[in-house]
Design a protein around this motif. Structure first.
Motif, PDB file in Angstrom:
ATOM      1  N   VAL A   1       0.854  -1.184   0.000  1.00 22.84           N
ATOM      2  CA  VAL A   1       0.000   0.000   0.000  1.00 22.84           C
ATOM      3  C   VAL A   1       0.891   1.236   0.000  1.00 22.84           C
ATOM      4  CG1 VAL A   1      -1.807   1.266   1.228  1.00 22.84           C
ATOM      5  CG2 VAL A   1      -1.751  -1.228   1.346  1.00 22.84           C
ATOM      6  N   ASP A   2       0.736   2.081  -1.006  1.00 23.69           N
ATOM      7  CA  ASP A   2       1.438   3.364  -1.045  1.00 23.69           C
ATOM      8  C   ASP A   2       0.392   4.459  -0.959  1.00 23.69           C
ATOM      9  OD1 ASP A   2       4.290   2.600  -1.533  1.00 23.69           O
ATOM     10  OD2 ASP A   2       3.377   1.601  -3.256  1.00 23.69           O
ATOM     11  N   ALA A   3       0.531   5.333   0.049  1.00 20.11           N
ATOM     12  CA  ALA A   3      -0.486   6.347   0.293  1.00 20.11           C
ATOM     13  C   ALA A   3       0.152   7.730   0.375  1.00 20.11           C
ATOM     14  CB  ALA A   3      -1.210   6.037   1.599  1.00 20.11           C
ATOM     15  N   GLU A   4      -0.597   8.718  -0.101  1.00 16.00           N
ATOM     16  CA  GLU A   4      -0.102  10.086  -0.108  1.00 16.00           C
ATOM     17  C   GLU A   4      -1.269  11.034   0.127  1.00 16.00           C
ATOM     18  OE1 GLU A   4       2.093  13.002  -3.337  1.00 16.00           O
ATOM     19  OE2 GLU A   4       2.154  10.841  -3.646  1.00 16.00           O
ATOM     20  N   TYR A   5      -1.066  12.005   1.023  1.00 14.50           N
ATOM     21  CA  TYR A   5      -2.100  13.011   1.268  1.00 14.50           C
ATOM     22  C   TYR A   5      -1.429  14.270   1.793  1.00 14.50           C
ATOM     23  CZ  TYR A   5      -5.871  15.577   3.537  1.00 14.50           C
ATOM     24  OH  TYR A   5      -6.725  16.568   3.926  1.00 14.50           O
ATOM     25  N   ALA A   6      -1.713  15.408   1.193  1.00  9.25           N
ATOM     26  CA  ALA A   6      -1.238  16.720   1.650  1.00  9.25           C
ATOM     27  C   ALA A   6       0.268  16.736   1.919  1.00  9.25           C
ATOM     28  CB  ALA A   6      -2.013  17.158   2.897  1.00  9.25           C
ATOM     29  N   GLY A   7       1.027  16.106   1.024  1.00 12.89           N
ATOM     30  CA  GLY A   7       2.481  16.105   1.174  1.00 12.89           C
ATOM     31  C   GLY A   7       3.027  15.019   2.088  1.00 12.89           C
ATOM     32  N   MET A   8       2.148  14.285   2.762  1.00  8.93           N
ATOM     33  CA  MET A   8       2.581  13.182   3.624  1.00  8.93           C
ATOM     34  C   MET A   8       2.576  11.910   2.789  1.00  8.93           C
ATOM     35  SD  MET A   8       0.387  14.055   7.075  1.00  8.93           S
ATOM     36  CE  MET A   8      -1.082  14.706   6.275  1.00  8.93           C
ATOM     37  N   LYS A   9       3.665  11.156   2.843  1.00  9.35           N
ATOM     38  CA  LYS A   9       3.760   9.906   2.084  1.00  9.35           C
ATOM     39  C   LYS A   9       4.079   8.765   3.036  1.00  9.35           C
ATOM     40  CE  LYS A   9       5.350  11.752  -2.323  1.00  9.35           C
ATOM     41  NZ  LYS A   9       6.351  11.652  -3.385  1.00  9.35           N
TER      42      LYS A   9
END
Length: 140
Positions: free
Chosen positions: A19-27
């Motif tokens: 699972v690779d997740a990214e939101y608002a610059g957070m990875k």
């Protein structure tokens, strides 16, 4: 004979779930080995030092952050290349805002079918999640 309505799920089958997740610059990412038709959980978090500028000068604020993944992959016994995955992801943490630092949270919960070995983009809005399910290459 066997009951044709009964579906055998080979539980000794091991899958790899990425699972690779990214939101608002957070990875963040999580990588599991999981027996077919079992649940896996990943919880990570704590506090992060975040630089802050104000009229009084520069300082550091501690802000909470977290990354949670819950998943339940089930390979289709009739079509071994297909996997159904129940997926729940949460990302939270500090992001730079107009007047300092805000802590934001983003959650996604879904169930989807995907082909093994092919990365699938699950969400491509404010948050992006890519899910890949493969066979365990190191299995017996």
């Amino acid at each position: 004979g066997q009951d044709p309505r009964r579906v055998e799920i080979p539980s000794e089958k091991v899958l790899r779930l990425q699972v690779d997740a990214e939101y608002a610059g957070m990875k963040h990412s999580a990588d599991f080995l999981i027996e077919n038709a079992n649940q896996c959980n990943h919880v990570q978090g704590g506090e992060k030092a975040f630089p802050v500028e104000s009229p009084a000068g520069k300082s550091i604020e501690m802000k909470k952050w977290g990354f949670i993944v819950n998943a339940l992959p089930v390979e289709n016994p009739a079509k071994p290349g297909r996997v159904s995955v129940q997926l729940q992801v949460e990302i939270s943490g500090p992001v730079q805002a107009k007047d300092g630092v805000d802590v934001q949270t983003w959650q996604l919960q879904t169930t989807l079918h995907l082909a093994k070995g092919k990365p699938k983009v699950v969400s491509r809005g404010a948050g992006k999640i890519t899910l890949t399910v493969t066979d365990d290459a190191e299995g017996d």
